[in-house]
Design a protein around this motif. Structure first.
Motif, PDB file in Angstrom:
ATOM      1  N   ILE A 278      31.175  39.589  42.147  1.00 46.04           N
ATOM      2  CA  ILE A 278      32.160  39.107  41.175  1.00 46.04           C
ATOM      3  C   ILE A 278      33.331  38.464  41.908  1.00 46.04           C
ATOM      4  O   ILE A 278      33.819  37.393  41.512  1.00 46.04           O
ATOM      5  N   SER A 279      33.782  39.097  43.003  1.00 45.37           N
ATOM      6  CA  SER A 279      34.868  38.532  43.810  1.00 45.37           C
ATOM      7  C   SER A 279      34.486  37.156  44.338  1.00 45.37           C
ATOM      8  O   SER A 279      35.297  36.223  44.305  1.00 45.37           O
ATOM      9  N   TYR A 280      33.257  37.048  44.839  1.00 45.42           N
ATOM     10  CA  TYR A 280      32.766  35.767  45.364  1.00 45.42           C
ATOM     11  C   TYR A 280      32.789  34.686  44.277  1.00 45.42           C
ATOM     12  O   TYR A 280      33.267  33.572  44.500  1.00 45.42           O
ATOM     13  N   LEU A 281      32.271  35.019  43.106  1.00 40.47           N
ATOM     14  CA  LEU A 281      32.194  34.048  42.011  1.00 40.47           C
ATOM     15  C   LEU A 281      33.584  33.634  41.527  1.00 40.47           C
ATOM     16  O   LEU A 281      33.821  32.464  41.221  1.00 40.47           O
ATOM     17  N   LEU A 282      34.509  34.604  41.479  1.00 44.00           N
ATOM     18  CA  LEU A 282      35.883  34.279  41.093  1.00 44.00           C
ATOM     19  C   LEU A 282      36.519  33.341  42.122  1.00 44.00           C
ATOM     20  O   LEU A 282      37.211  32.384  41.756  1.00 44.00           O
ATOM     21  N   GLY A 283      36.267  33.633  43.400  1.00 45.38           N
ATOM     22  CA  GLY A 283      36.798  32.777  44.452  1.00 45.38           C
ATOM     23  C   GLY A 283      36.232  31.370  44.392  1.00 45.38           C
ATOM     24  O   GLY A 283      36.957  30.386  44.554  1.00 45.38           O
ATOM     25  N   ALA A 284      34.919  31.281  44.130  1.00 46.54           N
ATOM     26  CA  ALA A 284      34.266  29.968  44.067  1.00 46.54           C
ATOM     27  C   ALA A 284      34.720  29.160  42.857  1.00 46.54           C
ATOM     28  O   ALA A 284      34.896  27.943  42.933  1.00 46.54           O
ATOM     29  N   LYS A 285      34.933  29.833  41.726  1.00 46.53           N
ATOM     30  CA  LYS A 285      35.297  29.124  40.491  1.00 46.53           C
ATOM     31  C   LYS A 285      36.788  28.825  40.389  1.00 46.53           C
ATOM     32  O   LYS A 285      37.190  27.762  39.924  1.00 46.53           O
ATOM     33  N   LEU A 286      37.615  29.781  40.811  1.00 51.91           N
ATOM     34  CA  LEU A 286      39.056  29.661  40.571  1.00 51.91           C
ATOM     35  C   LEU A 286      39.866  29.317  41.810  1.00 51.91           C
ATOM     36  O   LEU A 286      41.020  28.908  41.708  1.00 51.91           O
ATOM     37  N   GLY A 287      39.286  29.516  42.993  1.00 54.69           N
ATOM     38  CA  GLY A 287      39.937  29.090  44.225  1.00 54.69           C
ATOM     39  C   GLY A 287      41.095  29.951  44.694  1.00 54.69           C
ATOM     40  O   GLY A 287      41.411  30.994  44.111  1.00 54.69           O
ATOM     41  N   LEU A 288      41.746  29.482  45.757  1.00 55.14           N
ATOM     42  CA  LEU A 288      42.839  30.211  46.397  1.00 55.14           C
ATOM     43  C   LEU A 288      44.050  30.408  45.482  1.00 55.14           C
ATOM     44  O   LEU A 288      44.675  31.479  45.523  1.00 55.14           O
ATOM     45  N   PRO A 289      44.430  29.415  44.637  1.00 53.84           N
ATOM     46  CA  PRO A 289      45.592  29.617  43.756  1.00 53.84           C
ATOM     47  C   PRO A 289      45.461  30.866  42.879  1.00 53.84           C
ATOM     48  O   PRO A 289      46.437  31.591  42.660  1.00 53.84           O
ATOM     49  N   PHE A 290      44.241  31.138  42.397  1.00 57.41           N
ATOM     50  CA  PHE A 290      43.997  32.331  41.583  1.00 57.41           C
ATOM     51  C   PHE A 290      44.278  33.596  42.385  1.00 57.41           C
ATOM     52  O   PHE A 290      44.957  34.521  41.913  1.00 57.41           O
ATOM     53  N   LEU A 291      43.779  33.638  43.630  1.00 59.68           N
ATOM     54  CA  LEU A 291      43.957  34.811  44.485  1.00 59.68           C
ATOM     55  C   LEU A 291      45.432  35.025  44.822  1.00 59.68           C
ATOM     56  O   LEU A 291      45.920  36.154  44.805  1.00 59.68           O
ATOM     57  N   LEU A 292      46.131  33.938  45.113  1.00 57.11           N
ATOM     58  CA  LEU A 292      47.548  34.044  45.455  1.00 57.11           C
ATOM     59  C   LEU A 292      48.392  34.463  44.255  1.00 57.11           C
ATOM     60  O   LEU A 292      49.382  35.189  44.395  1.00 57.11           O
ATOM     61  N   LYS A 293      47.986  34.002  43.066  1.00 56.57           N
ATOM     62  CA  LYS A 293      48.754  34.317  41.864  1.00 56.57           C
ATOM     63  C   LYS A 293      48.534  35.754  41.393  1.00 56.57           C
ATOM     64  O   LYS A 293      49.480  36.477  41.063  1.00 56.57           O
ATOM     65  N   TYR A 294      47.255  36.169  41.354  1.00 55.31           N
ATOM     66  CA  TYR A 294      46.940  37.477  40.781  1.00 55.31           C
ATOM     67  C   TYR A 294      46.664  38.560  41.826  1.00 55.31           C
ATOM     68  O   TYR A 294      46.629  39.743  41.488  1.00 55.31           O
ATOM     69  N   GLY A 295      46.476  38.157  43.079  1.00 50.60           N
ATOM     70  CA  GLY A 295      46.198  39.122  44.136  1.00 50.60           C
ATOM     71  C   GLY A 295      47.212  40.245  44.249  1.00 50.60           C
ATOM     72  O   GLY A 295      46.838  41.430  44.308  1.00 50.60           O
ATOM     73  N   PRO A 296      48.526  39.938  44.256  1.00 48.26           N
ATOM     74  CA  PRO A 296      49.537  40.996  44.386  1.00 48.26           C
ATOM     75  C   PRO A 296      49.457  42.066  43.289  1.00 48.26           C
ATOM     76  O   PRO A 296      49.859  43.205  43.512  1.00 48.26           O
ATOM     77  N   LYS A 297      48.923  41.710  42.134  1.00 48.10           N
ATOM     78  CA  LYS A 297      48.786  42.694  41.049  1.00 48.10           C
ATOM     79  C   LYS A 297      47.671  43.692  41.338  1.00 48.10           C
ATOM     80  O   LYS A 297      47.585  44.741  40.709  1.00 48.10           O
TER      81      LYS A 297
END
Length: 199
Positions: free
Chosen positions: A66-85
């Motif tokens: 699931i992490s892989y698919l989220l990374g592939a679909k939504l990219g780094l901006p998604f991780l940077l935005k929601y990662g801290p949560k």
């Protein structure tokens, strides 16, 4: 600890599966303690060891997929935005990116054992568009050994598990630091050894 106990006994193997999926994605689940607990309860006969291992393994590989698919679909901006949560700070993400750029797929193999890497590596693999088959081979093998190690450790410790658990909780950062240091030393050794052979 009581929450983990409730999860295991109230929802059984499905609870174990869901907890591992959430833990790998980045939810605040103490993964290692959960796996040790599963092994301990298997020792007591409260859960079946093989079924618990399968549930834990499936939860781990589904979580990182699931992490892989989220990374592939939504990219780094998604991780940077929601990662801290989800306990994934920008500093941790940056360090993981540096490691991934150097070690790539090999980090998927050992990343489960490295603090702060397990929850990010799947996202980074997806963001970098790592071939999905390669991702599966390395990350699924890594998950197998990670689950096997901690569940069987909890099982083998048996009656001594309670005291070990208390020590683990007290000294977990020291344990993480030691394990990380050993892995880093091994990686440096093999890197320079390989470099020396090319010269």
């Amino acid at each position: 600890m009581e929450v983990l106990k409730y999860l295991i006994f109230e929802y059984g193997y499905f609870g174990i599966f869901i907890a591992l999926v959430g833990g790998i994605i980045g939810l605040p689940v103490p993964d290692e303690v959960l796996l040790l607990s599963i092994g301990y309860y298997a020792y007591l006969g409260r859960v079946d060891l093989l079924t618990a291992l399968i549930s834990s393994y499936l939860g781990s590989i589904i979580g990182i997929t699931i992490s892989y698919l989220l990374g592939a679909k939504l990219g780094l901006p998604f991780l940077l935005k929601y990662g801290p949560k989800f306990r994934l700070s920008h500093t941790r993400i940056s360090k993981a990116q540096q490691l991934f750029s150097k070690r790539g797929s090999w980090l998927l193999l050992i990343g489960y054992f490295i603090p702060g890497i397990r929850h990010i590596i799947g996202y980074l693999a997806g963001i970098s568009r790592l071939n999905f088959k390669i991702f599966m081979i390395y990350s699924y093998i890594g998950a197998f050994f990670w689950v096997l190690f901690f569940v069987l450790s909890g099982y083998e410790l048996g009656i001594r598990w309670y005291f070990i658990k208390q020590s683990f909780e007290t000294y977990k950062f020291l344990i993480y630091f030691t394990v990380s240091g050993l892995i880093a030393l091994a990686a440096i050794f093999f890197f320079f050894r390989r470099k020396g052979k090319k010269v």
